[in-house]
Design an enzyme around this catalytic site. Structure first.
Site, PDB file in Angstrom:
ATOM      1  N   CYS A  52       1.000  -1.143  -0.456  1.00 56.92           N
ATOM      2  CA  CYS A  52       0.064   0.096  -0.021  1.00 56.92           C
ATOM      3  C   CYS A  52       0.665   1.072   0.466  1.00 56.92           C
ATOM      4  CB  CYS A  52      -0.898  -0.539   1.307  1.00 56.92           C
ATOM      5  SG  CYS A  52      -1.874   1.501   1.268  1.00 56.92           S
ATOM      6  N   CYS A 107      -1.582   1.508  -2.987  1.00 59.05           N
ATOM      7  CA  CYS A 107      -2.386   2.373  -2.447  1.00 59.05           C
ATOM      8  C   CYS A 107      -1.795   4.330  -2.647  1.00 59.05           C
ATOM      9  CB  CYS A 107      -3.055   2.806  -1.468  1.00 59.05           C
ATOM     10  SG  CYS A 107      -3.632   1.182  -0.426  1.00 59.05           S
ATOM     11  N   LYS A 131       0.274   5.524  -6.310  1.00 61.63           N
ATOM     12  CA  LYS A 131      -1.128   5.147  -6.831  1.00 61.63           C
ATOM     13  C   LYS A 131      -2.078   6.341  -7.269  1.00 61.63           C
ATOM     14  CE  LYS A 131      -4.165   2.849  -6.085  1.00 61.63           C
ATOM     15  NZ  LYS A 131      -5.196   0.956  -6.377  1.00 61.63           N
ATOM     16  N   ALA A 142      12.018 -13.516   7.481  1.00 61.11           N
ATOM     17  CA  ALA A 142      11.512 -14.812   8.102  1.00 61.11           C
ATOM     18  C   ALA A 142      11.139 -15.669   7.395  1.00 61.11           C
ATOM     19  CB  ALA A 142      10.585 -13.936   9.348  1.00 61.11           C
ATOM     20  N   GLY A 173      -4.678  -6.875 -18.920  1.00 60.08           N
ATOM     21  CA  GLY A 173      -5.898  -7.080 -17.476  1.00 60.08           C
ATOM     22  C   GLY A 173      -6.291  -6.450 -17.834  1.00 60.08           C
ATOM     23  N   TYR A 228      -9.363  -3.283 -10.840  1.00 55.61           N
ATOM     24  CA  TYR A 228      -8.801  -2.148 -10.752  1.00 55.61           C
ATOM     25  C   TYR A 228      -7.338  -2.245 -10.904  1.00 55.61           C
ATOM     26  CZ  TYR A 228      -7.637  -3.871  -6.513  1.00 55.61           C
ATOM     27  OH  TYR A 228      -6.427  -3.896  -5.305  1.00 55.61           O
ATOM     28  N   ALA A 240      -5.535  -2.618 -13.373  1.00 58.88           N
ATOM     29  CA  ALA A 240      -4.933  -2.219 -15.095  1.00 58.88           C
ATOM     30  C   ALA A 240      -6.017  -1.310 -15.359  1.00 58.88           C
ATOM     31  CB  ALA A 240      -5.370  -3.818 -15.500  1.00 58.88           C
ATOM     32  N   GLU A 247      -6.794   0.803 -12.959  1.00 58.89           N
ATOM     33  CA  GLU A 247      -6.578   2.125 -12.844  1.00 58.89           C
ATOM     34  C   GLU A 247      -5.254   2.915 -13.788  1.00 58.89           C
ATOM     35  OE1 GLU A 247      -7.437   2.378  -7.908  1.00 58.89           O
ATOM     36  OE2 GLU A 247      -5.639   1.179  -8.870  1.00 58.89           O
ATOM     37  N   ASP A 295      -4.285  -9.268   2.825  1.00 62.55           N
ATOM     38  CA  ASP A 295      -3.804 -10.203   1.438  1.00 62.55           C
ATOM     39  C   ASP A 295      -2.788 -11.944   1.017  1.00 62.55           C
ATOM     40  OD1 ASP A 295      -4.264  -7.642   0.766  1.00 62.55           O
ATOM     41  OD2 ASP A 295      -3.514  -7.199  -0.496  1.00 62.55           O
ATOM     42  N   THR A 322      -6.364  -2.023   2.195  1.00 60.68           N
ATOM     43  CA  THR A 322      -5.583  -2.301   3.057  1.00 60.68           C
ATOM     44  C   THR A 322      -7.124  -1.826   4.410  1.00 60.68           C
ATOM     45  OG1 THR A 322      -4.041  -1.009   1.834  1.00 60.68           O
ATOM     46  CG2 THR A 322      -4.384   0.100   4.027  1.00 60.68           C
ATOM     47  N   HIS A 369     -27.137  21.202  -2.242  1.00 62.54           N
ATOM     48  CA  HIS A 369     -27.238  21.317  -3.720  1.00 62.54           C
ATOM     49  C   HIS A 369     -25.866  22.990  -3.821  1.00 62.54           C
ATOM     50  CE1 HIS A 369     -29.225  21.926  -7.701  1.00 62.54           C
ATOM     51  NE2 HIS A 369     -29.483  23.732  -7.104  1.00 62.54           N
ATOM     52  N   GLU A 410     -25.888  15.175  -3.708  1.00 61.49           N
ATOM     53  CA  GLU A 410     -27.333  15.013  -3.911  1.00 61.49           C
ATOM     54  C   GLU A 410     -28.240  13.904  -4.696  1.00 61.49           C
ATOM     55  OE1 GLU A 410     -29.425  18.467  -4.491  1.00 61.49           O
ATOM     56  OE2 GLU A 410     -27.672  19.363  -6.232  1.00 61.49           O
TER      57      GLU A 410
END
Length: 455
Positions: A43, A48, A51, A115, A178, A181, A183, A185, A306, A314, A439, A444
């Protein structure tokens, strides 16, 4: 009773790992966290945050054009890719430091290295100075996901989303493969920054899993913006030719590109963790199987984010981490519901959505009412832009509850976040109808749609 070095060992310094480690330490637990790369995970480093920054950058091209209709005379403009990259890198480095300070101030020991699980309570960390072993009462696997690229002739020439933020030079001709989302974006972002973008998707329509009206509308708008979006097509092979990449498609046609981005999916990042040897049960693509408390088949090993492949967002990873901390070091009452999770897609224009698609709602609830509005936003009555906004409500006819809310338009994510609270609380269409709108705003429209669409 067994004695352990630590109460919690966290593998992975992304959203879930950092949140769990910090909150557990603040509750008095002895915590260590191992991360082989920069803190913050996908992220912060290659997802995120960068991007969204690049999406902001890409929008300025539209802003400069739109300004003329409002009386502004904008002179010659020039985009500097190197400046954007440098400024983004500085901001990400700052965020890496923020994450480190949060962990250190909470009392978490940070280990820079890889690890591996040795047994149900032991972790070995390979660092620059050698190997270290730790025992822990509980272990949390929060290693996130990684891009997945299929093997085909020439697949060694493609890039993934991880590499898109520091490309050198700027990709003047970009092929995006692809339809998810990521691809969509990147196609929107680089199109806005000035690249000539072709996007291929093997399915009927991009953004599978989103509402069909949203999918159709955003595809139409992306094409209007200049993205050469082609569906029902896929890559057969790629070869280098005269300093470029010659991409052969399954229909026999070719596309020439300087850069090929493959954004065809992400898989759990589980290779080399030792999960199999310890007996941690895994599902599709290696995703760690967990129960409602995020405990794996090995009682001392937990997983979140993930790497469990439930909802790859995230805020969801953060929520899962908090459930684990409460389960291990709190009262154990915290839960996380996966219904009515709002999300945004930073295409141009943006998508914001929460709840069920129309198709999902019909399958789950039977009879539904659909309210839909498509219009030119007030701003574009003067800007000259042909961009149109879509808003849609899906209502369970029996209970009158609004079960789906979808928007394609400027700041869709900002708009939908507020409505997500109302939907989580069970707001009905009658409540929407009785709410006074602000408004003039696009938002709205969600409280002024009165007549359902005739099926």
């Amino acid at each position: 009773m067994a004695s352990f070095d630590l109460d919690l060992f966290v593998i992975g310094g992304g959203s879930a790992g950092v949140r769990a480690a910090r909150m557990a330490a603040q509750r008095g637990a002895r915590v260590a966290l191992a991360e082989a790369a920069d803190l913050g995970g996908t992220c912060v480093n290659v997802g995120c945050i960068p991007k969204k920054l690049y999406s902001y950058a890409a929008h300025f091209a539209d802003d400069f054009r739109d300004a003329a209709g409002f009386g502004w005379h904008v002179g010659e403009t020039r985009f500097d890719w190197d400046v954007l990259k440098a400024n983004r890198a500085a901001e990400i480095q700052r965020l890496n430091g923020v994450y480190q300070n949060l962990l250190v101030s909470a009392g978490v020991r940070i280990l820079t290295g890889w690890a591996t699980l040795c047994d149900a309570h032991t972790v070995q960390v390979s660092t620059a100075t050698g190997e270290e072993r730790f025992t822990a009462k509980h272990i949390l696997v929060a290693t996130g996901g990684r891009p997945s690229v299929p093997q085909f002739p020439g697949s060694e020439f493609v890039l993934t989303s991880d590499s898109m933020f520091d490309l050198e030079p700027f990709p003047k001709r970009l092929l995006v493969v692809g339809g998810g989302y990521i691809a969509c974006e990147f196609a929107s972002i680089f199109n806005g920054l000035g690249a000539r973008v072709t996007q291929l998707y093997r399915g009927e329509q991009v953004l599978r899993g989103f509402d069909d009206d949203v999918r159709q509308h955003v595809a139409q708008e992306m094409r209007k913006q200049g993205v050469d979006l082609r569906t029902k097509l896929d890559v057969a092979s790629i070869e280098k030719a005269d300093g470029a990449l010659l991409v052969k498609l399954i229909d026999g046609s070719t596309v020439e590109a300087g850069t090929v981005l493959y954004a065809t999916g992400r898989v759990p990042n589980v290779a080399g963790l030792g999960l199999e040897a310890v007996g941690v049960a895994q599902g599709k693509d290696g995703a760690v199987k967990v129960d409602d408390a995020y405990r794996s088949s090995v009682a001392s090993v937990y997983a979140a984010g993930d790497v469990i492949a439930r909802v790859q967002l995230t805020p969801v990873a953060l929520g899962e981490a908090m459930v684990i901390v409460d389960h291990l070091f709190g009262e154990g009452r915290r839960t996380l519901g996966y219904e009515f999770i709002p999300t945004a897609v930073f295409t141009h224009p943006n998508i914001g959505t929460v709840g069920f698609t129309e198709a999902q709602a019909r399958e789950k609830f039977g009879e539904v009412k659909v309210f839909r509005s498509e219009f030119k936003p007030l701003m574009h009555t003067l800007s000259g832009s042909g961009e149109r906004t879509l808003m849609k409500l899906v209502v369970d006819a029996k209970s009158d509850r609004v079960v789906g809310l979808h928007m394609v338009g400027a700041d869709a994510g900002e708009v939908v976040q507020g409505f997500a609270v109302a939907m989580k609380a069970g707001a009905t269409k009658a409540v929407f109808d009785s709410t006074v709108g602000i408004h003039p705003t696009a938002a709205e429209e969600f409280v002024t749609m009165r007549e359902p669409v005739v099926a």
